[in-house]
Write an enzyme that holds these catalytic residues in place. Structure first.
Site, PDB file in Angstrom:
ATOM      1  N   LYS A 173      -0.374  -9.173  -3.010  1.00 45.90           N
ATOM      2  CA  LYS A 173      -0.332  -8.628  -1.647  1.00 45.90           C
ATOM      3  C   LYS A 173      -1.653  -8.992  -0.985  1.00 45.90           C
ATOM      4  O   LYS A 173      -2.714  -8.525  -1.403  1.00 45.90           O
ATOM      5  CB  LYS A 173      -0.129  -7.114  -1.662  1.00 45.90           C
ATOM      6  CG  LYS A 173      -0.019  -6.537  -0.262  1.00 45.90           C
ATOM      7  CD  LYS A 173       0.016  -5.031  -0.241  1.00 45.90           C
ATOM      8  CE  LYS A 173      -0.014  -4.557   1.216  1.00 45.90           C
ATOM      9  NZ  LYS A 173      -0.558  -3.202   1.335  1.00 45.90           N
ATOM     10  N   ALA A 179       2.263   0.486   5.704  1.00 44.88           N
ATOM     11  CA  ALA A 179       1.161   1.260   6.293  1.00 44.88           C
ATOM     12  C   ALA A 179       1.613   2.221   7.392  1.00 44.88           C
ATOM     13  O   ALA A 179       2.367   1.866   8.284  1.00 44.88           O
ATOM     14  CB  ALA A 179       0.068   0.353   6.847  1.00 44.88           C
ATOM     15  N   GLY A 180       1.119   3.445   7.264  1.00 47.30           N
ATOM     16  CA  GLY A 180       1.305   4.443   8.312  1.00 47.30           C
ATOM     17  C   GLY A 180       2.571   5.265   8.210  1.00 47.30           C
ATOM     18  O   GLY A 180       2.778   6.168   9.014  1.00 47.30           O
TER      19      GLY A 180
END
Length: 256
Positions: free
Chosen positions: A98, A185-186
């Site tokens: 990643k 993310a988030g």
């Protein structure tokens, strides 16, 4: 008909990827991974002692069960990211990586220029590259052209739990690219994961929301259900929004 998720030639039945940071203990992490049904687990290389096979993080991830996805978190430019990926490969962590290049310390936003540069190098060296990116459709297309296995647009800043603040741009990315789109993310609630999957994302990656929950294993199960529900809704075909009301039953005049 739902087809399998294929990344880098590997087939996955789960569309939920899990991060390993912030868990209170290795046991809590293992329980959450088990409850989530995930098959791919990301590990921050900067938190791992690659020369120590007994490192707590690596030894807690069952390599026979999960694909290890080392990430280059903390890299400030392409050179640092490439160096970390090579170290991971040399330590036996495999070819999946990643790619994260985040020079900004406050919002940890990915650098699009350095990410594209590093992706080109790593793809040429045979890595299976999953890049973490801003929700930029043109960048996503460029990364597809250099040969990345996925693109991973952010929903909102890492660890913010703010959900899909980039929804419209992610929708365009899904429309434009022909490789898996993994929203990363988030995502702070299972409903955020469901929303991403309803848009047509191929998978999501979640860490903080699970790791810091009062019961991480229960939260992992909830995210699993959110991902499955969102995928099923996408395949079923959602009705489009309307400005005006439309009766769900025909008005045939029985009461007139």
């Amino acid at each position: 008909m739902d087809g399998p998720l294929v990344i880098g030639g590997r087939t996955f039945s789960s569309r939920l990827l899990i991060g390993t940071g912030k868990f209170s203990s290795p046991e809590a992490m293992k329980d959450a991974l088990n409850a989530s049904g995930t098959e791919m687990v990301t590990v921050a290389l900067r938190r791992v002692d690659l020369e120590n096979p007994g490192d707590n993080i690596l030894s807690s991830v069952d390599r026979d069960r999960y694909i290890l996805l080392p990430n280059t978190s903390g890299a400030r430019d392409a050179d640092e990211a490439v160096r970390l990926a090579r170290l991971a490969r040399a330590a036996g962590c495999g070819l999946f990586v990643k790619l994260e290049v985040t020079p900004d310390p406050n919002y940890l936003l990915p650098d699009p220029v350095e990410t594209l540069k590093a992706a080109g190098v790593l793809v040429r060296e045979g890595f299976v590259v999953l890049p973490y990116i801003p929700a930029d459709p043109i960048l996503a297309k460029r990364l597809e052209e250099v040969g990345t296995a996925t693109v991973m647009p952010l929903g909102s800043p890492i660890g913010s739990n703010r959900g899909l603040r980039t929804r419209d741009a992610i929708e365009i990315i899904i429309e434009m690219v022909n490789i898996p789109v993994v929203v990363d993310a988030g995502l702070g609630a299972p409903s955020h994961a469901a929303e991403a999957m309803e848009l047509g994302a191929d998978a999501v990656l979640v860490n903080t929301a699970i790791a810091v929950a009062g019961d991480p294993a229960a939260m992992a199960r909830a995210f699993k259900k959110g991902v499955e529900a969102g995928r099923e809704a996408f395949l079923a075909g959602l009705g489009g929004p309307r400005k005006r009301a439309e009766a769900s039953s025909p008005l045939t005049g029985f009461l007139r």
